[in-house]
Design an enzyme around this catalytic site. Structure first.
Site, PDB file in Angstrom:
ATOM      1  N   MET A   1       0.849  -1.198   0.000  1.00  0.00           N
ATOM      2  CA  MET A   1       0.000   0.000   0.000  1.00  0.00           C
ATOM      3  C   MET A   1       0.883   1.245   0.000  1.00  0.00           C
ATOM      4  SD  MET A   1      -3.558  -0.766   1.893  1.00  0.00           S
ATOM      5  CE  MET A   1      -3.072  -0.631   3.588  1.00  0.00           C
TER       6      MET A   1
ATOM      7  N   HIS B   1       9.344  -3.811   3.409  1.00  0.00           N
ATOM      8  CA  HIS B   1       8.888  -4.078   2.038  1.00  0.00           C
ATOM      9  C   HIS B   1      10.076  -4.480   1.151  1.00  0.00           C
ATOM     10  CE1 HIS B   1       5.645  -1.057   3.214  1.00  0.00           C
ATOM     11  NE2 HIS B   1       4.950  -2.118   2.864  1.00  0.00           N
TER      12      HIS B   1
ATOM     13  N   GLN C   1     -10.439  -2.331   2.636  1.00  0.00           N
ATOM     14  CA  GLN C   1      -9.951  -3.026   3.829  1.00  0.00           C
ATOM     15  C   GLN C   1      -9.816  -2.117   5.051  1.00  0.00           C
ATOM     16  OE1 GLN C   1      -6.219  -4.142   1.729  1.00  0.00           O
ATOM     17  NE2 GLN C   1      -5.214  -3.771   3.687  1.00  0.00           N
TER      18      GLN C   1
ATOM     19  N   LYS D   1       4.461 -10.101   9.742  1.00  0.00           N
ATOM     20  CA  LYS D   1       3.912  -9.155  10.731  1.00  0.00           C
ATOM     21  C   LYS D   1       2.381  -9.244  10.712  1.00  0.00           C
ATOM     22  CE  LYS D   1       3.603  -4.625  10.148  1.00  0.00           C
ATOM     23  NZ  LYS D   1       2.213  -4.241  10.509  1.00  0.00           N
ATOM     24  N   ASP D   2       1.820  -9.349   9.502  1.00  0.00           N
ATOM     25  CA  ASP D   2       0.375  -9.546   9.347  1.00  0.00           C
ATOM     26  C   ASP D   2       0.122 -11.042   9.172  1.00  0.00           C
ATOM     27  OD1 ASP D   2      -0.670  -6.667   9.095  1.00  0.00           O
ATOM     28  OD2 ASP D   2       0.989  -6.719   7.679  1.00  0.00           O
TER      29      ASP D   2
ATOM     30  N   MET E   1       8.681  -3.188  11.676  1.00  0.00           N
ATOM     31  CA  MET E   1       8.575  -2.093  10.702  1.00  0.00           C
ATOM     32  C   MET E   1       7.158  -2.020  10.148  1.00  0.00           C
ATOM     33  SD  MET E   1      11.823  -1.156   8.556  1.00  0.00           S
ATOM     34  CE  MET E   1      13.333  -0.674   9.372  1.00  0.00           C
TER      35      MET E   1
END
EC number: 6.3.2.1
Length: 279
Positions: free
Chosen positions: A29, A36, A60, A149-150, A184
């Site tokens: 995003m 990333h 979302q 992380k997600d 991060m």
């Protein structure tokens, strides 16, 4: 580096590649950071070409102000991607992706969507499933890369790929952390100096949870975490949970044949931070 804003243009270009070319895909995003870049570097090692998407997906966000406030740094992002020699970037508008119907598809993720984040962010995972499925159909990647992380999102995307029979390998990549341990995130840039200083406490607690997991039960650990956060005036615990990695169901009785993970969500003022650790 080639940048495409239209679905037709990127599809035509990808179809013109030599047969058998492997495509790595990293959906983002924007507001890119080293986390990333670590996904992109892994994708570059494991594929012939890499596509990165930059798209702030409206479906979302359960809160409109979060969508409005989400950092948008497209020029910096493109400069960063050029520097690390990304092959292709896809930067569509919401109209290009959704036409005039900015709406989520309804998914059944076999209950994964009702745990943790699902309890606090209504419709979030339908939005995630909708955009990732759409991108998978447009790009048709060989491999797709997501940060751990997600972790709940990662498991949901794996489930979506399995249920829709898409021929794509979903690869989870280790959490990339700041030197002080904070996971991060694009949201970190919005933290005040004081909250940024306090935020590494989240990972400090998770590391202690990992140590306690072998000797204490989940209920004792959860109580301990809640008490530790009560002592932190700048951080407000939203949830802490120990769950099965595969099903995301909260732990009942410890089974050493199963893999468990601790999940946490914390507010630093209005900025919501999430993290997790394998136990």
């Amino acid at each position: 580096m080639l940048v495409f804003a239209k679905i037709k243009s990127i599809q035509e270009y990808l179809k013109s590649l030599k047969k058998g070319t492997s495509i790595g895909f990293v959906p983002t995003m924007g507001a890119l950071h080293k986390g990333h870049l670590s996904l992109i570097e892994q994708a570059k090692k494991e594929n012939d070409v890499v596509v990165v998407s930059i798209f702030v997906n409206p479906t979302q966000f359960d809160k409109k102000e979060d969508l409005i406030n989400y950092p948008k740094t497209i020029d910096q992002d493109l400069a960063l991607l050029k520097k690390i020699k990304c092959d292709f970037v896809f930067t569509p508008t919401a109209k290009e992706i959704y036409s005039n119907n900015v709406k989520s598809q309804q998914f059944n993720f076999d209950g994964l969507e009702y745990q943790m984040e699902g309890k606090f962010r209504e419709g979030h995972f339908d939005g995630v499933g909708t955009i990732v499925k759409r991108f998978f159909e447009i790009i048709a990647p060989t491999n797709a890369y997501f940060g751990e992380k997600d972790f709940q999102q990662l498991q949901i995307i794996r489930k979506m790929v399995q249920k829709t029979h898409l021929p794509i390998k979903v690869i989870g990549c280790a959490i990339y952390r700041e030197t002080d341990g904070l996971a991060m995130s694009s949201r970190n840039s919005r933290l005040t100096k004081e909250h940024r200083k306090a935020a590494p406490f989240i990972y400090k607690i998770l590391k202690q949870v990992k140590n306690k997991f072998g000797i204490k039960n989940a209920l004792e650990i959860t109580k301990w975490v809640e008490n530790e956060f009560k002592k932190q005036p700048l951080l407000k615990l939203e949830y802490f949970e120990i769950a099965n990695e595969e099903t995301l169901q909260p732990i009942k009785n410890k089974d050493f044949k199963q893999n468990y993970r601790a999940f946490i969500a914390v507010f630093a003022d209005k900025i919501r931070l999430i993290d997790n650790i394998s136990l």
